[in-house]
Design a protein around this motif. Sequence first.
Motif, PDB file in Angstrom:
ATOM      1  N   GLU A  83      39.150  33.012  62.118  1.00  0.00           N
ATOM      2  CA  GLU A  83      39.446  34.396  61.735  1.00  0.00           C
ATOM      3  C   GLU A  83      40.582  34.978  62.573  1.00  0.00           C
ATOM      4  OE1 GLU A  83      36.028  36.954  61.752  1.00  0.00           O
ATOM      5  OE2 GLU A  83      37.161  38.665  60.997  1.00  0.00           O
ATOM      6  N   ASN A  84      40.593  34.667  63.862  1.00  0.00           N
ATOM      7  CA  ASN A  84      41.643  35.200  64.751  1.00  0.00           C
ATOM      8  C   ASN A  84      42.222  34.160  65.704  1.00  0.00           C
ATOM      9  OD1 ASN A  84      41.677  38.150  64.140  1.00  0.00           O
ATOM     10  ND2 ASN A  84      39.509  37.978  64.692  1.00  0.00           N
ATOM     11  N   HIS A 120      45.400  29.496  59.996  1.00  0.00           N
ATOM     12  CA  HIS A 120      45.764  30.900  59.755  1.00  0.00           C
ATOM     13  C   HIS A 120      46.111  31.538  61.099  1.00  0.00           C
ATOM     14  CE1 HIS A 120      45.577  34.891  57.885  1.00  0.00           C
ATOM     15  NE2 HIS A 120      44.856  35.286  58.906  1.00  0.00           N
ATOM     16  N   TRP A 124      53.463  35.945  61.620  1.00  0.00           N
ATOM     17  CA  TRP A 124      52.884  37.190  61.100  1.00  0.00           C
ATOM     18  C   TRP A 124      53.343  38.325  62.014  1.00  0.00           C
ATOM     19  CZ3 TRP A 124      47.026  38.726  61.615  1.00  0.00           C
ATOM     20  CH2 TRP A 124      46.748  39.805  60.740  1.00  0.00           C
ATOM     21  N   GLN A 127      49.102  41.115  65.170  1.00  0.00           N
ATOM     22  CA  GLN A 127      48.473  40.276  66.190  1.00  0.00           C
ATOM     23  C   GLN A 127      49.532  39.346  66.814  1.00  0.00           C
ATOM     24  OE1 GLN A 127      44.757  39.715  63.477  1.00  0.00           O
ATOM     25  NE2 GLN A 127      43.951  39.588  65.572  1.00  0.00           N
ATOM     26  N   ASN A 167      52.484  34.997  56.854  1.00  0.00           N
ATOM     27  CA  ASN A 167      51.461  35.932  56.380  1.00  0.00           C
ATOM     28  C   ASN A 167      52.074  37.318  56.209  1.00  0.00           C
ATOM     29  OD1 ASN A 167      48.717  36.459  55.751  1.00  0.00           O
ATOM     30  ND2 ASN A 167      48.308  37.236  57.818  1.00  0.00           N
ATOM     31  N   GLU A 168      51.827  37.927  55.069  1.00  0.00           N
ATOM     32  CA  GLU A 168      52.097  39.355  54.853  1.00  0.00           C
ATOM     33  C   GLU A 168      53.541  39.769  55.148  1.00  0.00           C
ATOM     34  OE1 GLU A 168      49.140  41.529  57.052  1.00  0.00           O
ATOM     35  OE2 GLU A 168      47.487  40.725  55.861  1.00  0.00           O
ATOM     36  N   HIS A 248      41.309  41.156  49.320  1.00  0.00           N
ATOM     37  CA  HIS A 248      40.482  42.196  49.960  1.00  0.00           C
ATOM     38  C   HIS A 248      40.374  43.328  48.938  1.00  0.00           C
ATOM     39  CE1 HIS A 248      40.488  40.270  53.846  1.00  0.00           C
ATOM     40  NE2 HIS A 248      41.803  40.183  53.840  1.00  0.00           N
ATOM     41  N   GLU A 276      40.908  35.280  51.477  1.00  0.00           N
ATOM     42  CA  GLU A 276      40.207  36.193  52.402  1.00  0.00           C
ATOM     43  C   GLU A 276      39.287  37.136  51.634  1.00  0.00           C
ATOM     44  OE1 GLU A 276      42.969  38.139  55.064  1.00  0.00           O
ATOM     45  OE2 GLU A 276      44.122  36.301  55.371  1.00  0.00           O
ATOM     46  N   TRP A 306      35.909  36.241  53.602  1.00  0.00           N
ATOM     47  CA  TRP A 306      36.375  36.608  54.946  1.00  0.00           C
ATOM     48  C   TRP A 306      35.192  37.018  55.822  1.00  0.00           C
ATOM     49  CZ3 TRP A 306      40.434  34.554  56.652  1.00  0.00           C
ATOM     50  CH2 TRP A 306      41.056  35.010  57.817  1.00  0.00           C
TER      51      TRP A 306
HETATM   52  C1  XIL Z   1      41.489  40.423  60.560  1.00  0.00           C
HETATM   53  C2  XIL Z   1      40.265  39.950  61.301  1.00  0.00           C
HETATM   54  O1  XIL Z   1      39.225  39.775  60.375  1.00  0.00           O
HETATM   55  C3  XIL Z   1      39.864  40.910  62.369  1.00  0.00           C
HETATM   56  O2  XIL Z   1      38.837  40.382  63.179  1.00  0.00           O
HETATM   57  C4  XIL Z   1      41.047  41.255  63.259  1.00  0.00           C
HETATM   58  O3  XIL Z   1      40.680  42.253  64.168  1.00  0.00           O
HETATM   59  C5  XIL Z   1      42.208  41.705  62.407  1.00  0.00           C
HETATM   60  O4  XIL Z   1      42.526  40.723  61.455  1.00  0.00           O
HETATM   61  N1  XIL Z   1      44.680  39.891  56.636  1.00  0.00           N
HETATM   62  C6  XIL Z   1      44.715  38.739  57.371  1.00  0.00           C
HETATM   63  C7  XIL Z   1      43.651  38.473  58.366  1.00  0.00           C
HETATM   64  O5  XIL Z   1      45.563  37.869  57.116  1.00  0.00           O
HETATM   65  O6  XIL Z   1      44.115  37.735  59.459  1.00  0.00           O
HETATM   66  C8  XIL Z   1      43.020  39.744  58.863  1.00  0.00           C
HETATM   67  O7  XIL Z   1      41.935  39.401  59.690  1.00  0.00           O
HETATM   68  C9  XIL Z   1      42.602  40.598  57.690  1.00  0.00           C
HETATM   69  C10 XIL Z   1      43.761  40.975  56.842  1.00  0.00           C
END
Ligand code: XIL
Length: 682
Positions: A83-84, A120, A124, A127, A167-168, A248, A276, A306
């Motif tokens: 996830e992170n 993942h 990006w 983070q 990513n994004e 999402h 996700e 997710w």
């Molecule tokens: C989120 C995580 O779930 C959280 O724990 C963290 O604090 C922030 O990131 N898009 C993405 C993911 O690509 O990496 C993100 O995950 C959610 C949105």
Amino acid sequence: MNPLKRLGRRRASLVSLLAVSGLVIPGAATAAPDAPDAVRASTLGAQAAQSGRYFGAAVAAGKLGDGTYTSILDREFTSVTPENEMKWDTTERTRGSFTFGPADQIVNRATARGQRVRGHTLVWHSQLPTWVSSLTDANTLRGVMNNHITTVANHYKGRIHSWDVVNEAFADGGSGQHRSSVFQNLLGDGFIEQAFRTARLADPAAKLCYNDYNIENWSDAKTQGVYRMVRDFTSRGVPIDCVGLQAHFGAGGPPSSFQTTLANFAALGVDVQITELDIAQASATAYTNTVRACMNVARCTGITVWGIRDSDSWRSGENPLLFDRNGAKKSAYQATLTALGGTAAARAAAAAAPTSSPPSLSAAALPTGFSWSSSGALIAPKPDATHHIAGIKDPSVVYYNGKYHVFASTASTAGYNLVYLSFSDWSQAGSATHHYLDRTAIGAGYRAAPEVFYNTSQRLWYLVYQTGNASYSTNADIGNPNGWSAPRNFYSSMPDIIKQNIGNGYWVDMWVICDSADCYLFSSDDNGHLYRSRTTVGQFPNGFTDTVIVARDSNKYALWEASNVYKVQGSDQYLLLVEAIGSDGRRYFRSWTTSSLAGSWTPLAASEGNPFARASNVSFPSGAWTRDISHGEMIRAGYDQTLTIPSCRLQYLYQGMNPGASGDYNSLPWRLGLLTQTNSTC
Ligand code: XIL
């Protein structure tokens, strides 16, 4: 499959030599098939696997000590996404100093359990440590980005199924352009292409994905912007293999155009993945609509949610996931399982299962005794003007893309070769067209005892078979019988240890299985020995070496041939089956388990009195058409090189024949039937 039987001069069969007279049961070799339903599954991962898809979850290293969490993870999911733990602020918090501990924990755990891993993410804007986002020099940033991609992808090389390379990168709203970020601002539009090219060099086997949110609605400017980029990349040969749609969703679930969006991306020649998934309030309908859209697009290869329980979610206030905070299945879970193709029986079984305390790993392990119900003969030879086939034997089978694909030996007085057929369910097996593979590049002459699997990193199907040596052909499309390459050998010649032990036997029944690091080739010598060679996953199909004897028996008939080795899904067990010839002269299977393919084997159901599968523990509701339960293969949970099988409701496709038949071994009337386990506890 014993090659000595292909020699015309061998008139008497082992079966007839060893058979006890008086066991003849009036044959029903063409009895009406008692066709069981297609394989059923009661977990998300197993159900998704039946259509060749994965079902994954985002996983947090910090939760791996939580038993409820890990038992759901291992029971339900065939893929994980850290996830992170792979994000830049964890892997390279300070420049040039890499931290892989938390991600390694997830990756090592997953690969040991046969779960695939989505990486993942490499590039990006979020983070991202400030030492990167505060850079001001383009050349410095380019070097930093390339070094980051190369170092991280190289660390996980060979272990990542798909990488979210970027990513994004696109902006929300109506522009359809890239968003502002240090990468965009210093390197310009080309940074995405640069990232993909660097990632391909670092890990050529991983699928490279562009991943984003709010690209699910086809008419949105952001979706259109990403679509134009992917179209541009594929047209110019920039390495991109997939688009990840995060999904999402709000309470309404996917937009009505979601399937169109998936299909349109796929039509560019890339895979699509739902990467996700979470949905505010998790309505069953919203999950159903999401999963159905993926199921309806052939190149939608998998779905990742997710998080596992609502309490694990980054949106926990919206209860968006499939399990509640106690780990119980929610209605969205049942809806998802159903949409993945679960049968009524699987749904009933899933509903009856305790939901708040999921079964532990050991509960997923195999029992120590087995009982089975057999179909009638489902598949019989289909001779034509140039193929005077007497028996169809040694089947290998995978379920892929909505079809069973069966490869088998054909036996005739002229010798052995191979045949391929496919069908959507077992009731269709008897009417499937037989494609003789001697007409393909595989060629005429001695080819027998096939094993088929998909090599995920090479994206190639392998057909392993015996020719006197251990041989293989490859094919990009399992459904195209003409796509197989000409035979190649795994070894330059028979390994010395086999030469020294084979006696008067023959070298037969080659079997390949891989774990996350190595591939193993098992084979038999009809002289009481089972051999194993090893190579690395990266070197496969080359480099098989270190050949050892893994099992031996001074009674060669007790450890005869047709060995199969499988990974048991949701457990750390591997299963070995070896065909034996019993005191009644009939074929049956013995079984062993181990926790490591390189390890030694412990008996499971390994005797005539407690066999894995023998006429004595098989019932024949449609007539006892065979006394032999002989060379075959398990119906797998997936189709890749890990040869993963379900832990319950096992099914085994085998060869049997009219017990009254005798004469030239090559002319015996072997047919294929299907065993279904009747003592499964799950
Ligand atoms: C989120 C995580 O779930 C959280 O724990 C963290 O604090 C922030 O990131 N898009 C993405 C993911 O690509 O990496 C993100 O995950 C959610 C949105």
